[in-house]
Design a protein around this motif. Structure first.
Motif, PDB file in Angstrom:
ATOM      1  N   ILE A 170       0.852  -1.108   0.049  1.00 47.15           N
ATOM      2  CA  ILE A 170       0.215   0.035   0.066  1.00 47.15           C
ATOM      3  C   ILE A 170       0.786   1.230  -0.103  1.00 47.15           C
ATOM      4  CG2 ILE A 170      -1.693   1.411   1.294  1.00 47.15           C
ATOM      5  CD1 ILE A 170      -3.081  -1.271   2.011  1.00 47.15           C
ATOM      6  N   GLY A 171       2.096   1.208   0.797  1.00 47.59           N
ATOM      7  CA  GLY A 171       3.101   2.411   0.713  1.00 47.59           C
ATOM      8  C   GLY A 171       3.249   2.637  -0.565  1.00 47.59           C
ATOM      9  N   LEU A 173       2.145   2.029  -3.446  1.00 44.82           N
ATOM     10  CA  LEU A 173       0.935   2.500  -4.321  1.00 44.82           C
ATOM     11  C   LEU A 173       0.913   3.895  -3.964  1.00 44.82           C
ATOM     12  CD1 LEU A 173      -1.521  -0.326  -4.170  1.00 44.82           C
ATOM     13  CD2 LEU A 173       0.012   0.531  -6.180  1.00 44.82           C
ATOM     14  N   ILE A 174       1.203   4.368  -2.762  1.00 41.92           N
ATOM     15  CA  ILE A 174       0.769   5.733  -2.145  1.00 41.92           C
ATOM     16  C   ILE A 174       1.916   6.484  -2.513  1.00 41.92           C
ATOM     17  CG2 ILE A 174       0.667   7.146   0.041  1.00 41.92           C
ATOM     18  CD1 ILE A 174      -0.901   5.114   0.935  1.00 41.92           C
ATOM     19  N   LYS A 175       3.438   6.002  -2.367  1.00 42.71           N
ATOM     20  CA  LYS A 175       4.439   6.744  -2.803  1.00 42.71           C
ATOM     21  C   LYS A 175       4.591   6.759  -4.321  1.00 42.71           C
ATOM     22  CE  LYS A 175       7.063   5.069   1.182  1.00 42.71           C
ATOM     23  NZ  LYS A 175       8.004   4.215   1.949  1.00 42.71           N
ATOM     24  N   SER A 176       4.223   5.943  -5.058  1.00 45.22           N
ATOM     25  CA  SER A 176       4.150   5.825  -6.426  1.00 45.22           C
ATOM     26  C   SER A 176       3.112   7.212  -7.033  1.00 45.22           C
ATOM     27  CB  SER A 176       3.722   4.548  -7.178  1.00 45.22           C
ATOM     28  OG  SER A 176       4.655   3.519  -6.844  1.00 45.22           O
ATOM     29  N   ALA A 177       1.894   7.366  -6.465  1.00 40.64           N
ATOM     30  CA  ALA A 177       0.989   8.084  -6.816  1.00 40.64           C
ATOM     31  C   ALA A 177       1.860   9.771  -6.473  1.00 40.64           C
ATOM     32  CB  ALA A 177      -0.169   8.108  -6.043  1.00 40.64           C
ATOM     33  N   LEU A 178       2.119   9.801  -5.361  1.00 37.94           N
ATOM     34  CA  LEU A 178       2.884  11.042  -4.753  1.00 37.94           C
ATOM     35  C   LEU A 178       4.178  11.361  -5.626  1.00 37.94           C
ATOM     36  CD1 LEU A 178       2.902  13.296  -2.619  1.00 37.94           C
ATOM     37  CD2 LEU A 178       4.146  11.801  -1.321  1.00 37.94           C
ATOM     38  N   SER A 181       2.901  12.576  -8.991  1.00 40.43           N
ATOM     39  CA  SER A 181       2.241  14.065  -8.769  1.00 40.43           C
ATOM     40  C   SER A 181       3.367  15.111  -8.459  1.00 40.43           C
ATOM     41  CB  SER A 181       1.410  14.119  -7.557  1.00 40.43           C
ATOM     42  OG  SER A 181       0.275  13.320  -7.627  1.00 40.43           O
TER      43      SER A 181
END
Length: 189
Positions: A170-171, A173-178, A181
């Motif tokens: 999950i981290g 995925l979140i770090k990839s999105a961040l 961005s």
């Protein structure tokens, strides 16, 4: 065709470091190692591998600096750790870190910095949010894979997946999105 035309210029270079002086490149490397050292201290303690911001910042440095300077910056940061500077997670900075449970992740970092820089220079960058996401996700998957491969040598493959990959999905995925961005925000047409 002249040699100048044969050399391919990066399609994405928000910091334009390729065209900067050696002093500016050195400043970028030193700044990058400082940023890595600082963000390494932002951790969620877990055993045997803590959650850190490293898997956001390492590929980001690769994408923003370019594959060569990005990998060099990460290698310099790891060199600082090898010399005993407390730049890794939890203030660690010893040669022992390169043989412990997190060694596979550490060895993956210059590779993922180079990979994201290479992909960003070829259009997998902030010009397209989905492509930038894929770039970061690829880097995170590679880091988890190499980290788990090393970890499996000491605790076995099944346990390495349970403690060295699953808690980080999950981290990632979140770090990839961040990261995607941030690249999108840094993209200039």
């Amino acid at each position: 065709m002249s040699l100048a035309h044969a050399v391919r210029k990066p399609a994405f270079s928000p910091l334009n470091l390729d065209n900067r002086s050696v002093a500016m490149k050195l400043f970028a490397v030193i700044s990058g190692t400082m940023i890595l050292a600082l963000t390494s201290q932002i951790t969620v303690p877990m055993l045997p591998v803590p959650i850190t911001l490293q898997t956001l910042v390492v590929p980001l440095i690769g994408a923003l600096y370019g594959w060569r300077l990005g990998a060099l910056t990460v290698l310099a940061w790891l060199g600082e750790a090898a010399m005993g500077m407390p730049v890794l997670a939890g203030g660690n900075g010893t040669l022992a870190a390169f043989a412990g449970p997190t060694a596979g992740y550490l060895f993956a970092f210059p590779v993922i910095a180079a990979l994201t820089g290479y992909m960003a220079e070829r259009g997998w960058n902030g010009s397209s949010l989905p492509k930038a996401f894929v770039t970061f996700l690829t880097a995170n998957i590679l880091a988890l894979g190499l980290g788990a491969a090393w970890l499996s040598l000491t605790i076995g493959a099944e346990k390495a997946l349970i403690v060295g990959v699953a808690p980080f999905i999950i981290g990632a995925l979140i770090k990839s999105a961040l990261g995607a961005s941030i690249l999108k925000a840094s993209f200039r047409k």
